[in-house]
Design a protein around this motif. Structure first.
Motif, PDB file in Angstrom:
ATOM      1  N   ALA A  92      46.681  51.324  33.644  1.00  0.00           N
ATOM      2  CA  ALA A  92      47.846  51.166  33.167  1.00  0.00           C
ATOM      3  C   ALA A  92      48.035  52.965  33.028  1.00  0.00           C
ATOM      4  CB  ALA A  92      47.622  50.847  31.622  1.00  0.00           C
ATOM      5  N   ASP A  93      47.051  53.729  32.848  1.00  0.00           N
ATOM      6  CA  ASP A  93      47.136  55.046  32.908  1.00  0.00           C
ATOM      7  C   ASP A  93      47.750  55.604  34.159  1.00  0.00           C
ATOM      8  OD1 ASP A  93      46.138  57.778  31.322  1.00  0.00           O
ATOM      9  OD2 ASP A  93      45.547  58.094  33.389  1.00  0.00           O
ATOM     10  N   ALA A  94      47.397  55.104  35.169  1.00  0.00           N
ATOM     11  CA  ALA A  94      47.722  55.483  36.396  1.00  0.00           C
ATOM     12  C   ALA A  94      49.118  55.017  36.649  1.00  0.00           C
ATOM     13  CB  ALA A  94      46.824  54.710  37.609  1.00  0.00           C
ATOM     14  N   VAL A  95      49.635  53.915  36.179  1.00  0.00           N
ATOM     15  CA  VAL A  95      50.857  53.497  36.277  1.00  0.00           C
ATOM     16  C   VAL A  95      51.929  54.337  35.547  1.00  0.00           C
ATOM     17  CG1 VAL A  95      52.662  51.659  35.409  1.00  0.00           C
ATOM     18  CG2 VAL A  95      50.518  51.207  36.527  1.00  0.00           C
ATOM     19  N   GLY A  96      51.326  54.696  34.173  1.00  0.00           N
ATOM     20  CA  GLY A  96      52.149  55.772  33.228  1.00  0.00           C
ATOM     21  C   GLY A  96      52.471  56.992  33.977  1.00  0.00           C
ATOM     22  N   LEU A  97      51.039  57.581  34.838  1.00  0.00           N
ATOM     23  CA  LEU A  97      51.479  58.912  35.257  1.00  0.00           C
ATOM     24  C   LEU A  97      52.371  58.681  36.312  1.00  0.00           C
ATOM     25  CD1 LEU A  97      50.017  61.775  35.794  1.00  0.00           C
ATOM     26  CD2 LEU A  97      48.561  60.483  37.463  1.00  0.00           C
ATOM     27  N   GLY A  98      52.469  57.839  37.218  1.00  0.00           N
ATOM     28  CA  GLY A  98      53.234  57.561  38.300  1.00  0.00           C
ATOM     29  C   GLY A  98      54.645  57.329  37.844  1.00  0.00           C
ATOM     30  N   VAL A  99      54.959  56.730  36.795  1.00  0.00           N
ATOM     31  CA  VAL A  99      56.299  56.434  36.157  1.00  0.00           C
ATOM     32  C   VAL A  99      56.742  58.032  35.588  1.00  0.00           C
ATOM     33  CG1 VAL A  99      57.650  55.475  34.422  1.00  0.00           C
ATOM     34  CG2 VAL A  99      56.021  54.129  35.892  1.00  0.00           C
ATOM     35  N   PHE A 100      55.860  58.543  34.762  1.00  0.00           N
ATOM     36  CA  PHE A 100      56.479  59.669  34.237  1.00  0.00           C
ATOM     37  C   PHE A 100      56.634  60.868  35.157  1.00  0.00           C
ATOM     38  CE2 PHE A 100      54.466  57.723  30.165  1.00  0.00           C
ATOM     39  CZ  PHE A 100      55.642  57.660  29.647  1.00  0.00           C
ATOM     40  N   ALA A 101      55.780  61.097  36.061  1.00  0.00           N
ATOM     41  CA  ALA A 101      56.045  62.188  36.946  1.00  0.00           C
ATOM     42  C   ALA A 101      57.187  61.890  37.983  1.00  0.00           C
ATOM     43  CB  ALA A 101      54.467  62.233  37.977  1.00  0.00           C
ATOM     44  N   CYS A 119      59.902  69.347  41.119  1.00  0.00           N
ATOM     45  CA  CYS A 119      58.494  68.948  41.230  1.00  0.00           C
ATOM     46  C   CYS A 119      57.533  69.332  40.077  1.00  0.00           C
ATOM     47  CB  CYS A 119      58.072  69.262  42.687  1.00  0.00           C
ATOM     48  SG  CYS A 119      58.851  68.295  44.009  1.00  0.00           S
ATOM     49  N   LEU A 120      57.588  70.505  39.870  1.00  0.00           N
ATOM     50  CA  LEU A 120      56.649  71.154  38.737  1.00  0.00           C
ATOM     51  C   LEU A 120      56.921  70.323  37.456  1.00  0.00           C
ATOM     52  CD1 LEU A 120      56.626  74.858  39.799  1.00  0.00           C
ATOM     53  CD2 LEU A 120      54.692  72.949  40.131  1.00  0.00           C
ATOM     54  N   ILE A 121      58.192  70.364  37.311  1.00  0.00           N
ATOM     55  CA  ILE A 121      58.616  69.569  35.911  1.00  0.00           C
ATOM     56  C   ILE A 121      57.977  68.155  35.853  1.00  0.00           C
ATOM     57  CG2 ILE A 121      60.538  68.952  34.364  1.00  0.00           C
ATOM     58  CD1 ILE A 121      62.018  71.522  35.371  1.00  0.00           C
ATOM     59  N   GLY A 122      58.206  67.535  37.013  1.00  0.00           N
ATOM     60  CA  GLY A 122      57.836  66.054  37.123  1.00  0.00           C
ATOM     61  C   GLY A 122      56.391  65.952  36.986  1.00  0.00           C
TER      62      GLY A 122
END
Length: 206
Positions: A92-101, A119-122
């Motif tokens: 779930a943490d990996a999913v969150g990282l992908g979605v937020f980035a 890209c840096l902000i993402g």
């Protein structure tokens, strides 16, 4: 709708990871909730501040705060059981990282930021909350250690930038880019891959 569901899944995962870390650090219930909220919302708040969005989105929409606070309280109450779900929390943490980035990159591009800045902000949107969590708990942030975390977020952000430059459908680009981040994180966790770490001089002489 799918991205919204994934975003809340990421919020729950980040809040749970922050709350678990706070429980391990022997914080009281208030501290656990604060660290959980900071982990889940910190990256998005940093993103909005950088983009001039005031007040930040998560502070204008109560469900964000409510979901994270409830998650932290549940972890506080049932932390032995939650700790046993380590693999599910990491996924779930990996999913969150992908979605937020990727969502952060898309938002930055739509706000007129250059590709480099977006890209840096993402990336910051994805990793910022975890870095603040570690600082609150007086630890070296995870993203500065050997795990491949920030690079996964940056890769997804670059994918969004490329898709935007090619005028591809924004929804598809964000979804595919988020999947790339998740795949990198899952693969590195499964294979135990880490970024290189410099060896101290005294170790080299042995």
């Amino acid at each position: 709708m799918l991205l919204t569901a994934l975003e809340f899944a990421g919020l729950v995962a980040f809040a749970a990871s922050g709350a678990l870390a706070a429980v391990r650090a022997r914080l009281d219930v208030f501290g656990v909730v604060v660290v959980g909220l900071t982990t889940a919302l910190g990256g998005g708040i940093i993103r909005d501040v950088l983009l001039g969005i005031h007040p930040p989105t998560s502070l204008r929409n109560w469900p964000y705060l409510a979901v994270c606070a409830v998650t932290a309280l549940v972890v506080f109450a049932f932390h032995p059981q939650v700790a046993r779900l380590r693999h599910a929390v990491l996924l779930a943490d990996a999913v969150g990282l992908g979605v937020f980035a990727t969502a952060g990159t898309t938002l930055a591009l739509n706000a007129g930021a250059t590709g480099y800045a977006a890209c840096l902000i993402g990336m910051t949107s994805g990793i910022g909350g975890g870095a603040l969590r570690d600082l609150l708990l007086r630890e070296i942030p995870l993203v500065l250690r050997k795990e491949i975390y920030a690079m996964a977020a940056l890769t997804g952000a670059v994918c969004v930038w490329v898709g935007h430059a090619l005028s591809l459908p924004a929804g598809a680009v964000t979804t595919v880019s988020a999947a790339v981040v998740v795949a990198i994180r899952v693969l590195t966790l499964w294979r135990h891959w880490n970024a290189p770490v410099a060896r101290p001089p005294e170790e080299r002489s042995l």
